[in-house]
Design a protein around this motif. Structure first.
Motif, PDB file in Angstrom:
ATOM      1  N   GLU A   1       0.880  -1.257   0.080  1.00 59.13           N
ATOM      2  CA  GLU A   1       0.175  -0.020  -0.057  1.00 59.13           C
ATOM      3  C   GLU A   1       0.661   1.304  -0.028  1.00 59.13           C
TER       4      GLU A   1
ATOM      5  N   LYS B   1      -3.089  -1.314  -4.931  1.00 60.42           N
ATOM      6  CA  LYS B   1      -4.399  -1.302  -4.289  1.00 60.42           C
ATOM      7  C   LYS B   1      -4.808  -2.815  -3.648  1.00 60.42           C
TER       8      LYS B   1
ATOM      9  N   GLU C   1      -5.369  -6.109  -6.117  1.00 59.30           N
ATOM     10  CA  GLU C   1      -6.119  -6.042  -7.053  1.00 59.30           C
ATOM     11  C   GLU C   1      -5.342  -5.954  -8.399  1.00 59.30           C
TER      12      GLU C   1
ATOM     13  N   THR D   1      -0.776  -4.595 -11.294  1.00 61.09           N
ATOM     14  CA  THR D   1      -1.241  -3.791 -10.163  1.00 61.09           C
ATOM     15  C   THR D   1      -1.227  -2.498 -10.829  1.00 61.09           C
ATOM     16  N   ALA D   2      -1.704  -1.589  -9.809  1.00 62.09           N
ATOM     17  CA  ALA D   2      -1.965  -0.142  -9.950  1.00 62.09           C
ATOM     18  C   ALA D   2      -0.588   0.318 -10.046  1.00 62.09           C
TER      19      ALA D   2
END
Length: 485
Positions: free
Chosen positions: A306, A311, A319, A326-327
């Motif tokens: 994080e 996320k 996610e 990922t992001a």
């Protein structure tokens, strides 16, 4: 010369992470490293699918002498030697772990027996204090079993602990109704343990076909498992001196107060004696062991995700998009840590798709639809596609279903029954779902899964000549629907 130490750094030495590392290094020529804090092989090989299935095999031998006598064999049942089996099991797991290590070494993957955390979008820090950089980082850390927030919950064990028990308990309470709870209920029952199972819901194996899971529950009870649905643990405590410690009624108060009490008791408890349990229905009992099979969470805590902008979902899952990205563009994740479809073959496919996408320039997304799976209850359940309940919510369907006593066990005058079921679209005639409850259902559903994945229709099944005499022939001989929905 590259600005990074590696093209790829994999965190996690389970099936998915190892496959991705091997393919990236061996097939794509990438410079790859992998870190694993525990044992290579991950949950499946070390504390999941493999040892569990070997325990299933061990437990099923208990019924052979009785059945053999019906076939004319003079045979008596002996005692189960847990230490001997456990030694053989550990030897096998050591062998498999070494295979994983050898495969990585053979692919020129550098390995670190250390915990790795992310300290930058291209950097990992090892528990040894070293840091390494990589163009791409793949997180494949899997998941872990969780205990409920319940005072004295540490008196119980979780699925990881089963394989390391010094001795089999005489009695056990299994809390949960998912496939892990139901599989271990069957295993331990077969090994001679007195098994009680609590599940808070109305029926075990939530999410699977109602008729199929009802058959499994019926057979579990028939085999001697005291399965109690609509039941959960209200309190638990050491059986000795629990009232003197003032534990009765400990689950009163607010949710926060209960959680605080659970935290206070967590560190001081050790499972060294019988455990007293009070259920939500008011019954009380004492068990040698309590097994919590109440869910698994992704292993993301403390990884530094994080902080980097990755996320996480409500349960801590990473996610990702359809390509497992990922992001943070340089960070990818596969397997149970993403909580998509938590099955070993799926994690392996996700690892392969990741390598195709990132290192071979071939955008590849994993197809998570129509994945066949097996639950190694006793009897087994194999399933692919939609349940009757899900299918009828989508479109009009026909249900073909039969339940019968199989030849082998019927001859031995055993009450065991099997179930074969097809869910068929009324409009397209495609088989939307196939569900089997029977010995070796996992073997059968693998082949049925090919047909369902290809889009076979009911008429395709009908045109297939039966293999006789077998249980599975019923899949192609059901001519008339038992109902429509």
């Amino acid at each position: 010369m590259s600005e990074f130490d590696y093209d790829l750094f994999v965190i996690g030495g389970g099936s998915g992470g190892v496959r991705a590392a091997r393919m990236a290094a061996g097939e794509a020529g990438a410079k790859v490293a992998l870190a694993e804090a525990d044992r290579y092989g991950g949950t499946c090989v070390i504390r999941g699918c493999v040892p569990k299935k070997l325990m299933v095999f061990a437990s099923e031998y208990a019924g052979i002498p009785e059945e053999a006598q019906a076939y004319g064999w003079e045979m008596t049942r002996g005692a189960f030697n847990w230490p001997a089996f456990q030694h053989r099991l550990n030897t096998e797991l050591d062998r498999l772990e070494q295979i994983y290590r050898n495969l990585l070494a053979g692919s020129n993957v550098e390995t670190f027996d250390a915990r790795a955390t992310l300290s930058g979008p291209h950097q990992v820090t090892l528990s040894t204090g070293e840091t390494r950089t990589a163009k791409h980082i793949l997180v494949a850390t899997g998941g872990h079993p969780v205990r409920p927030d319940l005072p004295h919950a540490n008196l119980g064990i979780v699925s990881d602990d089963i394989f390391n028990m010094q001795a089999l308990p005489k009695s056990i309470l299994i809390v949960g109704g998912g496939y892990i709870a139901c599989e271990f209920a069957g295993i331990l029952n077969g090994l001679g343990v007195e098994v009680t199972q609590y599940y808070r819901g109305a029926q075990i194996l939530r999410g699977f076909d109602d008729e199929a899971r009802g058959m499994v529950a019926e057979q579990m009870r028939e085999r001697g498992i005291d399965l109690k649905t609509g039941t959960n643990i209200l309190e638990m405590a050491p059986a000795e001196g629990r009232r003197a410690a003032g534990e009765t009624g400990a689950m009163g108060g607010t949710a926060q107060e209960r959680a605080e009490l659970a935290e206070l008791t967590r560190e001081e408890d050790t499972a060294t004696g019988p455990i007293w349990v009070k259920s939500t229905t008011g019954t009380e009992g004492v068990f040698d062991t309590v097994l919590f099979a109440t869910g698994r969470d992704p292993n993301t805590k403390g990884l530094g995700l994080e902080e980097l902008g990755v996320k996480l979902g409500r349960r801590g899952q990473i996610e990702v998009d359809e390509y497992s990205q990922t992001a943070v563009p340089s960070i990818y994740a596969i397997g149970d840590v993403t909580d998509r479809v938590n099955l070993t073959p799926v994690a392996i496919r996700e690892g392969m798709a990741f390598v195709e996408t990132v290192f071979k320039g071939n955008l590849t997304a994993v197809d998570h639809e129509l994945i066949p799976s097996a639950i190694f209850t006793q009897p087994e359940m194999g399933t692919v596609g939609l349940s009757e309940e899900d299918a009828r919510d989508q479109e009009p369907v026909e249900i073909y279903c039969t339940s019968f006593r199989a030849m082998q066990t019927a001859f031995a005058e055993k009450p065991d029954r099997v179930l074969m079921k097809l869910i068929v679209s009324q409009n397209t005639r495609k088989v939307l779902g196939c569900h089997i409850v029977a010995p070796n259902a996992g073997e059968m559903i693998q082949l049925a899964g090919v047909a369902v994945k290809m889009g076979a229709t009911k008429e395709d099944f009908d045109r297939t000549v039966a293999v006789h005499p077998t249980m599975s022939e019923e899949i192609v001989t059901m001519r008339s629907p038992v109902r429509t929905a």
